[in-house]
Scaffold this motif. Structure first.
Motif, PDB file in Angstrom:
ATOM      1  N   PRO A 169       0.810  -1.219   0.000  1.00 32.46           N
ATOM      2  CA  PRO A 169       0.000   0.000   0.000  1.00 32.46           C
ATOM      3  C   PRO A 169       0.845   1.271   0.000  1.00 32.46           C
ATOM      4  O   PRO A 169       0.477   2.268  -0.627  1.00 32.46           O
ATOM      5  CB  PRO A 169      -0.826  -0.119   1.290  1.00 32.46           C
ATOM      6  N   GLY A 170       1.986   1.241   0.685  1.00 36.72           N
ATOM      7  CA  GLY A 170       2.851   2.411   0.703  1.00 36.72           C
ATOM      8  C   GLY A 170       3.464   2.696  -0.652  1.00 36.72           C
ATOM      9  O   GLY A 170       3.541   3.855  -1.085  1.00 36.72           O
ATOM     10  N   ALA A 174       2.810   6.077  -2.956  1.00 35.60           N
ATOM     11  CA  ALA A 174       3.870   6.923  -3.496  1.00 35.60           C
ATOM     12  C   ALA A 174       3.745   7.064  -5.009  1.00 35.60           C
ATOM     13  O   ALA A 174       3.909   8.154  -5.571  1.00 35.60           O
ATOM     14  CB  ALA A 174       5.236   6.348  -3.120  1.00 35.60           C
ATOM     15  N   ARG A 175       3.459   5.970  -5.681  1.00 32.31           N
ATOM     16  CA  ARG A 175       3.284   6.018  -7.134  1.00 32.31           C
ATOM     17  C   ARG A 175       2.085   6.891  -7.511  1.00 32.31           C
ATOM     18  O   ARG A 175       2.150   7.661  -8.466  1.00 32.31           O
ATOM     19  CB  ARG A 175       3.106   4.600  -7.675  1.00 32.31           C
ATOM     20  N   ALA A 176       0.989   6.764  -6.735  1.00 29.28           N
ATOM     21  CA  ALA A 176      -0.192   7.585  -7.000  1.00 29.28           C
ATOM     22  C   ALA A 176       0.093   9.068  -6.779  1.00 29.28           C
ATOM     23  O   ALA A 176      -0.555   9.928  -7.387  1.00 29.28           O
ATOM     24  CB  ALA A 176      -1.355   7.135  -6.122  1.00 29.28           C
ATOM     25  N   ALA A 177       1.062   9.366  -5.913  1.00 27.24           N
ATOM     26  CA  ALA A 177       1.448  10.753  -5.657  1.00 27.24           C
ATOM     27  C   ALA A 177       2.383  11.291  -6.731  1.00 27.24           C
ATOM     28  O   ALA A 177       2.739  12.474  -6.707  1.00 27.24           O
ATOM     29  CB  ALA A 177       2.126  10.858  -4.294  1.00 27.24           C
ATOM     30  N   GLY A 178       2.802  10.446  -7.669  1.00 28.53           N
ATOM     31  CA  GLY A 178       3.710  10.876  -8.719  1.00 28.53           C
ATOM     32  C   GLY A 178       5.160  10.934  -8.285  1.00 28.53           C
ATOM     33  O   GLY A 178       5.965  11.681  -8.850  1.00 28.53           O
ATOM     34  N   MET A 179       5.521  10.122  -7.285  1.00 30.37           N
ATOM     35  CA  MET A 179       6.871  10.122  -6.737  1.00 30.37           C
ATOM     36  C   MET A 179       7.619   8.850  -7.119  1.00 30.37           C
ATOM     37  O   MET A 179       7.012   7.809  -7.357  1.00 30.37           O
ATOM     38  CB  MET A 179       6.802  10.229  -5.206  1.00 30.37           C
ATOM     39  N   VAL A 181       9.771   5.698  -5.971  1.00 30.62           N
ATOM     40  CA  VAL A 181       9.682   4.941  -4.722  1.00 30.62           C
ATOM     41  C   VAL A 181      10.606   3.743  -4.774  1.00 30.62           C
ATOM     42  O   VAL A 181      10.713   3.051  -5.792  1.00 30.62           O
ATOM     43  CB  VAL A 181       8.222   4.518  -4.423  1.00 30.62           C
ATOM     44  N   ALA A 182      11.298   3.518  -3.673  1.00 28.77           N
ATOM     45  CA  ALA A 182      12.138   2.342  -3.488  1.00 28.77           C
ATOM     46  C   ALA A 182      11.490   1.455  -2.435  1.00 28.77           C
ATOM     47  O   ALA A 182      10.933   1.944  -1.450  1.00 28.77           O
ATOM     48  CB  ALA A 182      13.543   2.741  -3.041  1.00 28.77           C
ATOM     49  N   LEU A 198       6.777  -5.841  -3.939  1.00 27.82           N
ATOM     50  CA  LEU A 198       7.064  -4.410  -3.997  1.00 27.82           C
ATOM     51  C   LEU A 198       7.371  -3.962  -5.423  1.00 27.82           C
ATOM     52  O   LEU A 198       6.922  -2.893  -5.857  1.00 27.82           O
ATOM     53  CB  LEU A 198       8.232  -4.077  -3.067  1.00 27.82           C
ATOM     54  N   LEU A 199       8.125  -4.769  -6.153  1.00 27.02           N
ATOM     55  CA  LEU A 199       8.413  -4.434  -7.544  1.00 27.02           C
ATOM     56  C   LEU A 199       7.136  -4.441  -8.386  1.00 27.02           C
ATOM     57  O   LEU A 199       6.926  -3.562  -9.229  1.00 27.02           O
ATOM     58  CB  LEU A 199       9.437  -5.411  -8.115  1.00 27.02           C
ATOM     59  N   ALA A 200       6.277  -5.426  -8.137  1.00 31.98           N
ATOM     60  CA  ALA A 200       5.018  -5.502  -8.886  1.00 31.98           C
ATOM     61  C   ALA A 200       4.122  -4.308  -8.587  1.00 31.98           C
ATOM     62  O   ALA A 200       3.346  -3.874  -9.446  1.00 31.98           O
ATOM     63  CB  ALA A 200       4.293  -6.803  -8.554  1.00 31.98           C
ATOM     64  N   ALA A 201       4.217  -3.755  -7.370  1.00 29.45           N
ATOM     65  CA  ALA A 201       3.402  -2.603  -6.981  1.00 29.45           C
ATOM     66  C   ALA A 201       3.921  -1.299  -7.572  1.00 29.45           C
ATOM     67  O   ALA A 201       3.215  -0.288  -7.555  1.00 29.45           O
ATOM     68  CB  ALA A 201       3.338  -2.491  -5.458  1.00 29.45           C
ATOM     69  N   GLY A 202       5.167  -1.317  -8.077  1.00 29.47           N
ATOM     70  CA  GLY A 202       5.689  -0.118  -8.717  1.00 29.47           C
ATOM     71  C   GLY A 202       6.990   0.418  -8.173  1.00 29.47           C
ATOM     72  O   GLY A 202       7.440   1.493  -8.583  1.00 29.47           O
ATOM     73  N   ALA A 203       7.629  -0.303  -7.246  1.00 27.43           N
ATOM     74  CA  ALA A 203       8.920   0.153  -6.743  1.00 27.43           C
ATOM     75  C   ALA A 203       9.956   0.127  -7.859  1.00 27.43           C
ATOM     76  O   ALA A 203      10.032  -0.832  -8.629  1.00 27.43           O
ATOM     77  CB  ALA A 203       9.381  -0.729  -5.585  1.00 27.43           C
TER      78      ALA A 203
END
Length: 222
Positions: A169-170, A174-179, A181-182, A198-203
């Motif tokens: 969720p974190g 972060a991705r939804a905020a346009g940032m 993220v690691a 985490l990688l699948a979520a967009g890290a």
């Protein structure tokens, strides 16, 4: 520092309080009849979201409202253990000393216990007064609100922010905020599985410890 601001989640990222929350809350869940949940079930459903949202998840799984004293018992049980057990994760201080630039905390934990936990772990001086909570915004993670709030308070553009997060969720927030993220797997029981989630979520990258963090920041900047 190649980013205007580095934003740190707290529980599971700076301190290992999530393990305590999970163990205390799961024990109470079992007491009230939710005996089917394991620790892995609890972590999958609950980690990374505000506690109030998590209680709704428990109620849905239980099929009835939680006892009126449930939250108080969780907080009391957690506070008693954290007083004795809470420590900063290994390498936090040295890693942050290597990263010259602005930083803050943006966490799902309510503001008062968030600041208390950072103080107990000896980290509050690294961030104070730049400590922000989902209790200060309308929606918790995975909504982007707390990260956007932190960036606004710090006068930073979201596109120039980097977030370190240990939960799906974190990362999504972060991705939804346009940032950028690691992901961080330092407290995960199954690091390989969490890395993939985490990688699948967009890290953009995943680190296992703070020894790897300054190098990861440099690689993301490049």
């Amino acid at each position: 520092m190649p980013f205007d601001l580095v934003i740190y989640d707290c529980d599971g990222t700076l301190i290992d309080s999530e393990t305590v929350y999970s163990e205390v809350s799961l024990a109470l869940c079992h007491e009230i009849g939710l005996t089917s949940w394991t620790l892995d079930d609890y972590d999958t459903q609950m980690v990374g979201i505000p506690l109030a949202d998590g209680f709704k998840v428990i109620e849905a799984a239980l099929g009835r409202p939680l006892p009126a004293d449930f939250e108080g018992r969780v907080e009391d049980g957690v506070a008693a253990r954290l007083e004795q057990e809470l420590r900063a994760l290994p390498g936090v201080h040295s890693a942050l000393e290597c990263l010259v630039g602005r930083r803050c905390v943006a966490s799902s934990t309510s503001l008062e216990p968030l600041r208390r936990n950072l103080a107990l772990a000896g980290l509050i001086e690294l961030f104070d007064p730049h400590v922000f909570s989902a209790s200060q915004v309308a929606r918790g993670k995975p909504a982007p609100d707390v990260f956007l709030f932190a960036a606004a308070e710090m006068g930073a553009e979201p596109a120039h922010c980097l977030v370190l997060e240990d939960s799906v969720p974190g990362v999504q927030a972060a991705r939804a905020a346009g940032m950028r993220v690691a992901g961080f797997t330092g407290t995960a029981r199954d690091k390989a599985a969490m890395r993939e989630r985490l990688l699948a979520a967009g890290a953009a990258i995943v680190v296992d410890s703070y020894a790897d963090w300054p190098g990861a920041v440099a690689s993301l900047a490049a």
